[in-house]
Design an enzyme around this catalytic site. Structure first.
Site, PDB file in Angstrom:
ATOM      1  N   GLY A 178       2.698   1.994  10.861  1.00 52.96           N
ATOM      2  CA  GLY A 178       3.684   3.064  10.713  1.00 52.96           C
ATOM      3  C   GLY A 178       4.395   3.433  12.002  1.00 52.96           C
ATOM      4  O   GLY A 178       5.060   4.460  12.070  1.00 52.96           O
ATOM      5  N   ASN A 186       0.868  -1.179   0.000  1.00 50.05           N
ATOM      6  CA  ASN A 186       0.000   0.000   0.000  1.00 50.05           C
ATOM      7  C   ASN A 186       0.906   1.230   0.000  1.00 50.05           C
ATOM      8  O   ASN A 186       1.473   1.588   1.034  1.00 50.05           O
ATOM      9  CB  ASN A 186      -0.882  -0.045   1.260  1.00 50.05           C
ATOM     10  N   LYS A 219       0.135   4.278  -0.329  1.00 46.88           N
ATOM     11  CA  LYS A 219      -0.496   5.493   0.217  1.00 46.88           C
ATOM     12  C   LYS A 219      -0.207   6.666  -0.729  1.00 46.88           C
ATOM     13  O   LYS A 219      -0.153   6.456  -1.938  1.00 46.88           O
ATOM     14  CB  LYS A 219      -0.014   5.733   1.656  1.00 46.88           C
ATOM     15  N   SER A 271       3.577  -2.299  10.317  1.00 49.57           N
ATOM     16  CA  SER A 271       5.036  -2.330  10.512  1.00 49.57           C
ATOM     17  C   SER A 271       5.691  -3.650  10.086  1.00 49.57           C
ATOM     18  O   SER A 271       6.634  -4.115  10.724  1.00 49.57           O
ATOM     19  CB  SER A 271       5.395  -1.992  11.958  1.00 49.57           C
ATOM     20  N   HIS A 293      -9.420   1.196   5.165  1.00 51.45           N
ATOM     21  CA  HIS A 293      -8.120   1.379   5.805  1.00 51.45           C
ATOM     22  C   HIS A 293      -8.284   2.339   6.992  1.00 51.45           C
ATOM     23  O   HIS A 293      -9.076   3.276   6.930  1.00 51.45           O
ATOM     24  CB  HIS A 293      -7.110   1.925   4.792  1.00 51.45           C
ATOM     25  N   GLU A 340      -5.307  -5.094  10.667  1.00 46.38           N
ATOM     26  CA  GLU A 340      -4.242  -4.119  10.899  1.00 46.38           C
ATOM     27  C   GLU A 340      -4.519  -3.356  12.194  1.00 46.38           C
ATOM     28  O   GLU A 340      -5.277  -2.372  12.187  1.00 46.38           O
ATOM     29  CB  GLU A 340      -4.189  -3.110   9.755  1.00 46.38           C
ATOM     30  N   GLU A 389      -6.607   4.728   7.996  1.00 46.12           N
ATOM     31  CA  GLU A 389      -6.395   6.156   7.680  1.00 46.12           C
ATOM     32  C   GLU A 389      -7.643   6.753   7.029  1.00 46.12           C
ATOM     33  O   GLU A 389      -7.973   7.916   7.259  1.00 46.12           O
ATOM     34  CB  GLU A 389      -5.157   6.302   6.771  1.00 46.12           C
TER      35      GLU A 389
HETATM   36  P1  PGA Z   1       2.937   0.131   7.685  1.00 56.15           P
HETATM   37  O1  PGA Z   1       1.473   0.385   7.073  1.00 56.15           O
HETATM   38  O2  PGA Z   1       3.471  -1.138   7.074  1.00 56.15           O
HETATM   39  O3  PGA Z   1       3.736   1.338   7.298  1.00 56.15           O
HETATM   40  O4  PGA Z   1       2.778  -0.009   9.162  1.00 56.15           O
HETATM   41  C1  PGA Z   1       0.579  -0.663   6.881  1.00 56.15           C
HETATM   42  C2  PGA Z   1      -0.701  -0.148   6.269  1.00 56.15           C
HETATM   43  O5  PGA Z   1      -1.086   0.988   6.552  1.00 56.15           O
HETATM   44  O6  PGA Z   1      -1.370  -0.855   5.489  1.00 56.15           O
END
Ligand code: PGA
Length: 251
Positions: free
Chosen positions: A172, A9, A11, A213, A94, A166, A96
């Site tokens: 992140g 992803n 983003k 992560s 997601h 997740e 976010e």
């Molecule tokens: P990350 O993000 O691997 O940077 O933790 C995962 C995601 O948001 O799908």
């Protein structure tokens, strides 16, 4: 048998030029005999060019979002039908999108249906926040997100639905959940809910990914768990060597 799926992803990262350069490297380094499905979800602006580049490649393309509407006066939106010209999958729900754009379970449910209607495979993201985890609410949050996100959604073919667990506190942040705990949670909470909706046989075959992560250094610990069928990778999907490192751990 559930085929491992590694999804990147991106983003809001990578211009079209950067996306093309990235994908060229990944294509060269991917093992053509690999049994792992690899999916890249770039911003909409790169989809058309990447689609041309990937026409006879094993790499799959996904969108990061779609509108719940089919077409019309919805400034700034992209429909499932538009995305399906280039993509096989779409990330929905997601954390976010939920946190920054106010997406509710009901809206996400409409998007899941819109995705299916246009032939896209929904990758429904679910996960609890740190506060919800610390107050013992994780199970009820995941239950609500699954039941509402999948309300009246039909699934006859388990290869056409993906769930990504997740935990928000792991996205992140460099913090990860213990692999065994995730596997246990998938077996105890996620699959039984899927079984309640579509029956045991379908629930057993739907892929449930872990995200949060994931890096080459910790990928094996997750991917070795029988209940974890792949990874949704954010930050580490922006580096060709990290992304390929994770794919290799899934092989
Ligand atoms: P990350 O993000 O691997 O940077 O933790 C995962 C995601 O948001 O799908």
């Amino acid at each position: 048998m559930r085929i491992p799926l590694i999804a990147g992803n991106w983003k809001m990262n990578n211009t079209e030029k950067e996306a093309i350069a990235f994908v060229r490297v990944v294509m060269q380094r991917l093992d053509p005999n690999s049994d792992v499905e690899v999916l890249i979800c770039p911003p909409f602006t790169s989809l058309s060019q990447l689609h041309k580049l990937l026409v006879s490649s094993q790499l799959l393309l996904g969108a990061q979002n779609i509108s719940e509407k089919n077409s019309g006066a919805f400034t700034g939106e992209i429909s499932g039908k538009m995305a399906s010209e280039f993509c096989t999958h779409v990330i929905l729900g997601h954390s976010e999108r939920r946190a920054y754009y106010g997406e509710t379970d009901d809206l996400i449910n409409q998007k899941v249906k819109a995705a299916q209607k246009s032939g896209l495979i929904p990758m429904l993201c679910i996960g609890e926040t740190l506060e919800e985890k610390d107050t013992g609410l994780a199970t009820s949050v995941l239950t609500r997100q699954l039941k509402m996100g999948l309300k009246d959604v039909v699934c006859d073919d388990p290869s056409e639905m993906v769930i990504a667990y997740e935990p928000v506190w792991a996205i992140g942040t460099g913090r990860t959940a213990a692999a065994q705990d995730i596997s246990e949670l998938i077996a105890r909470v996620i699959r039984p809910i899927l079984a309640g909706i579509w029956g045991d046989k379908i629930a057993d075959q739907i892929r449930v990914l872990y995200g949060g992560s994931v890096k080459p250094e910790n990928a094996a610990s997750f991917l070795n768990q029988s209940e974890i069928d792949g990874a949704l990778v954010g930050g580490a999907s922006l580096s060709t060597s990290d992304f390929i490192g994770i794919i290799e751990k899934a092989s």
